[in-house]
Design a protein around this motif. Structure first.
Motif, PDB file in Angstrom:
ATOM      1  N   GLU A   1       0.831  -1.208   0.000  1.00 32.11           N
ATOM      2  CA  GLU A   1       0.000   0.000   0.000  1.00 32.11           C
ATOM      3  C   GLU A   1       0.860   1.251   0.000  1.00 32.11           C
ATOM      4  O   GLU A   1       0.586   2.211  -0.722  1.00 32.11           O
ATOM      5  CB  GLU A   1      -0.920  -0.020   1.219  1.00 32.11           C
ATOM      6  N   ARG A   2       1.902   1.264   0.815  1.00 30.21           N
ATOM      7  CA  ARG A   2       2.788   2.435   0.871  1.00 30.21           C
ATOM      8  C   ARG A   2       3.492   2.657  -0.463  1.00 30.21           C
ATOM      9  O   ARG A   2       3.583   3.779  -0.930  1.00 30.21           O
ATOM     10  CB  ARG A   2       3.829   2.274   1.988  1.00 30.21           C
ATOM     11  N   SER A   3       3.997   1.607  -1.074  1.00 29.18           N
ATOM     12  CA  SER A   3       4.700   1.766  -2.347  1.00 29.18           C
ATOM     13  C   SER A   3       3.743   2.173  -3.456  1.00 29.18           C
ATOM     14  O   SER A   3       4.096   2.982  -4.322  1.00 29.18           O
ATOM     15  CB  SER A   3       5.443   0.480  -2.728  1.00 29.18           C
TER      16      SER A   3
ATOM     17  N   THR B   1       1.022   3.997  -3.037  1.00 34.20           N
ATOM     18  CA  THR B   1       0.711   5.403  -2.780  1.00 34.20           C
ATOM     19  C   THR B   1       1.827   6.316  -3.264  1.00 34.20           C
ATOM     20  O   THR B   1       1.568   7.327  -3.929  1.00 34.20           O
ATOM     21  CB  THR B   1       0.461   5.627  -1.276  1.00 34.20           C
ATOM     22  N   VAL B   2       3.054   5.970  -2.959  1.00 29.93           N
ATOM     23  CA  VAL B   2       4.189   6.789  -3.376  1.00 29.93           C
ATOM     24  C   VAL B   2       4.294   6.822  -4.902  1.00 29.93           C
ATOM     25  O   VAL B   2       4.510   7.884  -5.499  1.00 29.93           O
ATOM     26  CB  VAL B   2       5.498   6.266  -2.735  1.00 29.93           C
TER      27      VAL B   2
END
Length: 59
Positions: A30-32, A34-35
């Motif tokens: 999810e973090r990757s 989003t980035v």
């Protein structure tokens, strides 16, 4: 075959470690995502975003 056995013993043998690895993997995915999507959005809209034109309106 040894790699499969090692992965099974580390991640899939117990339900608790399997669920923990799923949660940790989901968090990092999810973090990757989003980035990456923010970077694509900013590249596609370069020059139109507030941070790019703010100096035109500040005194």
């Amino acid at each position: 075959m040894a790699l499969q056995t090692t992965l099974y013993n580390i991640f899939f043998k117990r339900t608790s470690t399997f669920m923990a690895s799923i949660m940790i993997g989901t968090f990092f995915f999810e973090r990757s995502l989003t980035v990456a999507s923010d970077a694509i959005f900013e590249a596609a809209n370069k020059g139109k975003l507030w941070k790019d034109i703010k100096h035109n309106y500040e005194k």
